[in-house]
Design a protein around this motif. Sequence first.
Motif, PDB file in Angstrom:
ATOM      1  N   GLY A  98       0.802  -1.220   0.000  1.00 11.11           N
ATOM      2  CA  GLY A  98       0.000   0.000   0.000  1.00 11.11           C
ATOM      3  C   GLY A  98       0.829   1.263   0.000  1.00 11.11           C
ATOM      4  N   GLN A  99       0.147   2.368  -0.021  1.00 10.34           N
ATOM      5  CA  GLN A  99       0.753   3.688   0.023  1.00 10.34           C
ATOM      6  C   GLN A  99       1.141   4.036   1.468  1.00 10.34           C
ATOM      7  OE1 GLN A  99      -1.913   6.395  -2.092  1.00 10.34           O
ATOM      8  NE2 GLN A  99      -2.264   4.829  -3.654  1.00 10.34           N
ATOM      9  N   PRO A 100       1.901   5.111   1.679  1.00 10.20           N
ATOM     10  CA  PRO A 100       2.387   5.427   3.029  1.00 10.20           C
ATOM     11  C   PRO A 100       1.286   5.523   4.084  1.00 10.20           C
ATOM     12  CG  PRO A 100       3.542   6.758   1.417  1.00 10.20           C
ATOM     13  CD  PRO A 100       2.456   6.035   0.662  1.00 10.20           C
ATOM     14  N   GLU A 101       0.054   5.806   3.659  1.00  9.28           N
ATOM     15  CA  GLU A 101      -1.045   5.878   4.623  1.00  9.28           C
ATOM     16  C   GLU A 101      -1.236   4.563   5.368  1.00  9.28           C
ATOM     17  OE1 GLU A 101      -1.779   8.904   1.413  1.00  9.28           O
ATOM     18  OE2 GLU A 101      -1.134   6.817   1.512  1.00  9.28           O
ATOM     19  N   LEU A 102      -0.794   3.462   4.773  1.00  7.16           N
ATOM     20  CA  LEU A 102      -0.913   2.166   5.442  1.00  7.16           C
ATOM     21  C   LEU A 102      -0.093   2.137   6.725  1.00  7.16           C
ATOM     22  CD1 LEU A 102      -1.865  -0.792   5.498  1.00  7.16           C
ATOM     23  CD2 LEU A 102       0.060  -1.366   4.004  1.00  7.16           C
ATOM     24  N   GLN A 103       1.078   2.773   6.707  1.00  8.15           N
ATOM     25  CA  GLN A 103       1.908   2.836   7.908  1.00  8.15           C
ATOM     26  C   GLN A 103       1.179   3.547   9.036  1.00  8.15           C
ATOM     27  OE1 GLN A 103       5.410   4.881   6.542  1.00  8.15           O
ATOM     28  NE2 GLN A 103       6.303   3.056   5.613  1.00  8.15           N
ATOM     29  N   GLN A 104       0.503   4.640   8.694  1.00 11.26           N
ATOM     30  CA  GLN A 104      -0.243   5.387   9.714  1.00 11.26           C
ATOM     31  C   GLN A 104      -1.430   4.585  10.222  1.00 11.26           C
ATOM     32  OE1 GLN A 104       0.973   8.252  10.902  1.00 11.26           O
ATOM     33  NE2 GLN A 104       2.668   7.875   9.465  1.00 11.26           N
ATOM     34  N   LEU A 105      -2.080   3.864   9.322  1.00 13.14           N
ATOM     35  CA  LEU A 105      -3.238   3.051   9.714  1.00 13.14           C
ATOM     36  C   LEU A 105      -2.843   2.018  10.761  1.00 13.14           C
ATOM     37  CD1 LEU A 105      -6.186   2.127   9.314  1.00 13.14           C
ATOM     38  CD2 LEU A 105      -5.397   0.746   7.376  1.00 13.14           C
ATOM     39  N   LEU A 106      -1.694   1.396  10.575  1.00 14.36           N
ATOM     40  CA  LEU A 106      -1.275   0.324  11.486  1.00 14.36           C
ATOM     41  C   LEU A 106      -0.752   0.851  12.820  1.00 14.36           C
ATOM     42  CD1 LEU A 106       0.420  -2.153   8.990  1.00 14.36           C
ATOM     43  CD2 LEU A 106      -1.841  -2.292  10.030  1.00 14.36           C
ATOM     44  N   LYS A 107      -0.643   2.161  12.956  1.00 16.99           N
ATOM     45  CA  LYS A 107      -0.250   2.747  14.235  1.00 16.99           C
ATOM     46  C   LYS A 107      -1.444   2.930  15.167  1.00 16.99           C
ATOM     47  CE  LYS A 107       3.840   5.190  12.511  1.00 16.99           C
ATOM     48  NZ  LYS A 107       4.473   6.523  12.273  1.00 16.99           N
ATOM     49  N   ARG A 108      -2.634   2.665  14.656  1.00 14.74           N
ATOM     50  CA  ARG A 108      -3.822   2.815  15.487  1.00 14.74           C
ATOM     51  C   ARG A 108      -3.803   1.785  16.615  1.00 14.74           C
ATOM     52  NH1 ARG A 108      -8.854   4.398  11.601  1.00 14.74           N
ATOM     53  NH2 ARG A 108      -9.920   4.020  13.565  1.00 14.74           N
ATOM     54  N   ASN A 109      -4.290   2.201  17.762  1.00 12.24           N
ATOM     55  CA  ASN A 109      -4.206   1.366  18.960  1.00 12.24           C
ATOM     56  C   ASN A 109      -4.915   0.034  18.793  1.00 12.24           C
ATOM     57  OD1 ASN A 109      -3.473   1.094  21.852  1.00 12.24           O
ATOM     58  ND2 ASN A 109      -5.701   1.064  22.137  1.00 12.24           N
ATOM     59  N   GLU A 110      -6.067   0.032  18.103  1.00 11.43           N
ATOM     60  CA  GLU A 110      -6.819  -1.211  17.970  1.00 11.43           C
ATOM     61  C   GLU A 110      -6.163  -2.212  17.018  1.00 11.43           C
ATOM     62  OE1 GLU A 110      -9.152   1.740  15.246  1.00 11.43           O
ATOM     63  OE2 GLU A 110      -7.779   1.781  16.953  1.00 11.43           O
ATOM     64  N   LEU A 111      -5.117  -1.756  16.303  1.00 13.52           N
ATOM     65  CA  LEU A 111      -4.426  -2.647  15.369  1.00 13.52           C
ATOM     66  C   LEU A 111      -3.026  -3.009  15.850  1.00 13.52           C
ATOM     67  CD1 LEU A 111      -5.469  -1.034  11.963  1.00 13.52           C
ATOM     68  CD2 LEU A 111      -6.389  -3.112  13.015  1.00 13.52           C
ATOM     69  N   ARG A 112      -2.736  -2.746  17.124  1.00 14.96           N
ATOM     70  CA  ARG A 112      -1.382  -2.981  17.622  1.00 14.96           C
ATOM     71  C   ARG A 112      -1.008  -4.467  17.589  1.00 14.96           C
ATOM     72  NH1 ARG A 112      -4.795  -2.037  21.738  1.00 14.96           N
ATOM     73  NH2 ARG A 112      -4.753  -3.375  23.594  1.00 14.96           N
ATOM     74  N   GLN A 113      -1.995  -5.362  17.780  1.00 18.15           N
ATOM     75  CA  GLN A 113      -1.674  -6.797  17.727  1.00 18.15           C
ATOM     76  C   GLN A 113      -1.237  -7.207  16.326  1.00 18.15           C
ATOM     77  OE1 GLN A 113      -4.094  -9.664  20.122  1.00 18.15           O
ATOM     78  NE2 GLN A 113      -5.525  -7.950  20.280  1.00 18.15           N
ATOM     79  N   LEU A 114      -1.901  -6.649  15.309  1.00 15.40           N
ATOM     80  CA  LEU A 114      -1.510  -6.953  13.936  1.00 15.40           C
ATOM     81  C   LEU A 114      -0.128  -6.384  13.637  1.00 15.40           C
ATOM     82  CD1 LEU A 114      -3.744  -6.723  10.768  1.00 15.40           C
ATOM     83  CD2 LEU A 114      -1.413  -5.863  10.740  1.00 15.40           C
ATOM     84  N   ALA A 115       0.105  -5.138  14.058  1.00 20.25           N
ATOM     85  CA  ALA A 115       1.391  -4.487  13.793  1.00 20.25           C
ATOM     86  C   ALA A 115       2.546  -5.296  14.377  1.00 20.25           C
ATOM     87  CB  ALA A 115       1.388  -3.072  14.353  1.00 20.25           C
ATOM     88  N   GLN A 116       2.310  -5.933  15.512  1.00 19.08           N
ATOM     89  CA  GLN A 116       3.356  -6.722  16.157  1.00 19.08           C
ATOM     90  C   GLN A 116       3.652  -8.021  15.403  1.00 19.08           C
ATOM     91  OE1 GLN A 116       1.889  -7.230  20.138  1.00 19.08           O
ATOM     92  NE2 GLN A 116       2.199  -5.085  20.700  1.00 19.08           N
ATOM     93  N   ARG A 117       2.775  -8.412  14.499  1.00 13.96           N
ATOM     94  CA  ARG A 117       2.969  -9.649  13.742  1.00 13.96           C
ATOM     95  C   ARG A 117       3.678  -9.416  12.401  1.00 13.96           C
ATOM     96  NH1 ARG A 117      -2.384 -13.500  14.537  1.00 13.96           N
ATOM     97  NH2 ARG A 117      -2.399 -13.464  16.818  1.00 13.96           N
ATOM     98  N   ILE A 118       3.998  -8.175  12.091  1.00 16.23           N
ATOM     99  CA  ILE A 118       4.680  -7.892  10.831  1.00 16.23           C
ATOM    100  C   ILE A 118       6.162  -8.227  10.991  1.00 16.23           C
ATOM    101  CG2 ILE A 118       5.294  -6.115   9.151  1.00 16.23           C
ATOM    102  CD1 ILE A 118       2.713  -4.663   9.876  1.00 16.23           C
ATOM    103  N   THR A 119       6.606  -9.251  10.298  1.00 19.50           N
ATOM    104  CA  THR A 119       7.983  -9.721  10.451  1.00 19.50           C
ATOM    105  C   THR A 119       8.954  -9.009   9.526  1.00 19.50           C
ATOM    106  OG1 THR A 119       7.522 -11.518   8.892  1.00 19.50           O
ATOM    107  CG2 THR A 119       7.282 -12.005  11.234  1.00 19.50           C
ATOM    108  N   ALA A 120       8.449  -8.341   8.492  1.00 19.52           N
ATOM    109  CA  ALA A 120       9.318  -7.588   7.585  1.00 19.52           C
ATOM    110  C   ALA A 120       8.508  -6.463   6.972  1.00 19.52           C
ATOM    111  CB  ALA A 120       9.885  -8.488   6.490  1.00 19.52           C
ATOM    112  N   ARG A 121       9.103  -5.304   6.932  1.00 19.54           N
ATOM    113  CA  ARG A 121       8.442  -4.159   6.297  1.00 19.54           C
ATOM    114  C   ARG A 121       9.479  -3.352   5.534  1.00 19.54           C
ATOM    115  NH1 ARG A 121       5.379  -1.198  10.758  1.00 19.54           N
ATOM    116  NH2 ARG A 121       5.277  -3.238  11.782  1.00 19.54           N
ATOM    117  N   TYR A 122       9.065  -2.805   4.406  1.00 22.54           N
ATOM    118  CA  TYR A 122       9.998  -2.035   3.581  1.00 22.54           C
ATOM    119  C   TYR A 122       9.236  -0.891   2.919  1.00 22.54           C
ATOM    120  CZ  TYR A 122      13.897  -1.002   0.452  1.00 22.54           C
ATOM    121  OH  TYR A 122      14.940  -0.384  -0.199  1.00 22.54           O
ATOM    122  N   HIS A 123       9.848   0.301   2.958  1.00 21.44           N
ATOM    123  CA  HIS A 123       9.256   1.460   2.288  1.00 21.44           C
ATOM    124  C   HIS A 123      10.070   1.750   1.034  1.00 21.44           C
ATOM    125  CE1 HIS A 123       6.909   5.097   1.847  1.00 21.44           C
ATOM    126  NE2 HIS A 123       8.022   5.776   1.682  1.00 21.44           N
TER     127      HIS A 123
END
Length: 303
Positions: free
Chosen positions: A164-189
Amino acid sequence: MYLNYFGLSDNPFSIAPNPAYLYMSPRHKEALAHLTFGLRESGGFVMLTGEVGTGKTTVSRKLLQQLPDNTQVAMVLNPTLSAIELLATICDELKIDYQYERASLKYFTDLILNKLVSNHNSGLNTILIVDEAQHLLPEVLEQLRLLTNLETNREKLLKVVLIGQPELQQLLKRNELRQLAQRITARYHLLPLTSSEVKAYIHHRLGVASGDSSVFSAGALGAVYQVTGGIPRVINLLCDRALTLTFTKQAPVVHTHIFYAAAEQILGADVVAQRRGKQRKILLVGLFVMAFGLGFFGGSWYG
């Protein structure tokens, strides 16, 4: 229109995703390496972000080519869906039969989980790729996380690639998505191409079309980076128009002024002037710093 004039066998700057023109810059290769590594890890998610036109689709296509044969891939290209619609789409992609009149989150989830277990028992890996993932609703992302809960002692039965576009990074910073964010094993911009990479990109595409790399003058190549900022999709649009203008003027090569004229037709004169002015300002600042440095060291020498 200009193919015969320049001795080209094909349009080198078409925006259609032709794999023959695939150009993997060092940045694209690094992004691919991150995704490949992430899919080998035990976590459920890997993520690729970048501005519009930087080549995220290029990387994802290359990733698909490199996946082992024992992999079943589900692609979601339109993520503006509800949770139920997304699960139904995943069922379609994984060839899971279902009765839509029974549609519910539990019904679709059970079908998908059964498929994941079946694939695992058959020695198949299952990967879900979601493009334009910045449009996913938080509740839909949470539903994806729940699908990745199924795991063996060593790995998740479903791996998810979010693109996705950079907005995806901001979306995953939301508190209700913190469990998902912790499961990301690799990320690249993915950043735009550098000046040297822009030249290599243009030469590569011309070469694939049996063209001469000198079709663009040195000044025009510099102008391409200046105006496009290294965004491949914009490079294609402007170079295609520049070749068309050069043909209509019957010029031997794409000169700098022709490229600027082409850019103004596509982007508008105000945008081109702004980008040229920005580069000029950077150059002047650099010259000032260099002059200051020379003056300082020169004064120290004579002092």
